[in-house]
Design an enzyme around this catalytic site. Sequence first.
Site, PDB file in Angstrom:
ATOM      1  N   LYS A 280       0.697  -1.095   0.042  1.00 29.91           N
ATOM      2  CA  LYS A 280      -0.084  -0.089  -0.239  1.00 29.91           C
ATOM      3  C   LYS A 280       0.817   0.996   0.005  1.00 29.91           C
ATOM      4  CE  LYS A 280      -3.595  -2.063   2.944  1.00 29.91           C
ATOM      5  NZ  LYS A 280      -4.751  -1.975   1.756  1.00 29.91           N
ATOM      6  N   ARG A 354     -10.241 -11.672   1.486  1.00 27.52           N
ATOM      7  CA  ARG A 354     -11.306 -12.221   0.733  1.00 27.52           C
ATOM      8  C   ARG A 354     -10.372 -13.912   0.767  1.00 27.52           C
ATOM      9  NH1 ARG A 354     -11.582  -9.181  -4.396  1.00 27.52           N
ATOM     10  NH2 ARG A 354     -11.684  -7.534  -2.802  1.00 27.52           N
TER      11      ARG A 354
END
Length: 503
Positions: A280, A354
């Site tokens: 990130k 996920r």
Amino acid sequence: MPPTITATDRPLEKTPADAVVVGIGKGASGLLPTPGAEAVDRLLGGRLLPALADLGARGAHDEVTRVSTLGQGPFPVVAAVGLGAPETTGGYTTEAVRRAAGAASRALSGRRSVVVLLAAVGGTPDAERLHAVGEGALLGAYEFTAYKSDLPADRPAPPREFTVVVPDAGAAKAPLTRVRAVVEAVTLVRDLVNTPPNDLYPAELAGRGAAAGKAAGLSVEVLDEDALAAGGYGGVLAVGSGSSRGPRLLRLTYSGKKAQKKVALVGKGITFDSGGLSIKPAQNMHHMTSDMAGAAAVIATVCLVAKLGLPVEVTATVPIAENLPSGTAYRPADVVTFRNGKKAEITNTDAEGRVVLADAIARAAEDSPDVLLETSTLTGAQLVALGSRTAGVMGSDDLRDAVVAASRRSGEPMWAMPMPEELRRGIDSPVADFVNANADRMGGMLVGAHFLAEFVPAGLPWAHVDIAGPSYNTGAPWGYTPKGGTGVPVRTLLATIEDLLAR
């Protein structure tokens, strides 16, 4: 621990405190007093309402105007809190009352004991309105000081004692006992989310969750790296492979007497998310201390259900990992095999939530629950679509809509979102069963739900609640919501479970 809260039906002049809270509404031509404000105005000889007008009070949400009583009452300060404009029916929403109680609580730091005159706003106080007053007052008094050194003993701390004025104190005892249990659960979530990741690594989160579960009388299971490998939890192991602090899977089970339903809860527990090798940007990465908010919420919810003694069986399945880059980290182009045998090509290691949830959903489904409720800080796309205060809910239409309906009563805004069939094609893979992320940014929240749906057995009602924004307040406090961890969506999960039992 949260402050104490009790009810009284004694006359106002015989209820001493360090402050009293009253509500005022926002009318087209000026302030709209509530029964509590009128009662205090009478006690002060008709001086309160003119004083509020002179001080410029408008009755807007989160507005708190403090007035000294100059020795004319059993309390030195009146805090008049705005309720906003009433609905067309002439009353105020339950959430407006909850929010007002929280705003007043925050504004009264330095006042230990507070009398609250908000229960009768809009009519005779019922259990729902009493819950709102109690939750708002106690949640508004929350503070996280574990890492503050040398706090002065005489600092202006939040109130520690709340007394709600009601017509029948005996009838209010049970609702306020429930309020206390709910607030303790929300406080647990806030504390866990606010704990920095160097102290809340996977084994520690699993340990704290296990301790909370044992205290609530739950069955507890914790899987370490070896047990995860033996159990085929390829997703959890992959995400946790870049950290020296190994992943865990926590399972907490409550079996209520005469259980009417079996509910599976699943929550994402990424104790820190750097993005892994798909790292990130540095800006705002510190907010990723909150990436385990879903895990904290389901841990607290199953403990809360046990404390309330609901006739239901609930199991929380919590995958926990730290997503860091290193020489052992999982890579884009890797193929991960999950517990149910399905395989995903990893295209983005920052779509890690996920990946761990896939294993957890597959495991939770093995228990043959009646419904599966999952919550996670899954996508930045949730914030783009719905902002920082409204969660997105996807899944089976009926259960999705039931969750949204429960959220409205709970004061945790949520919106039903679709899962358009054409978006499923976005996770097709030429190598494996699917990819874990789609480079196309369109509908990112919905694509994430499609990935999770691959692990939900046909016929199992399920709902996915994306709380990327609502679980962590990066701005200024408002209402009963502090800066940092919010505790969303514990109250909605509880309300949903209770609604399922009522069917």
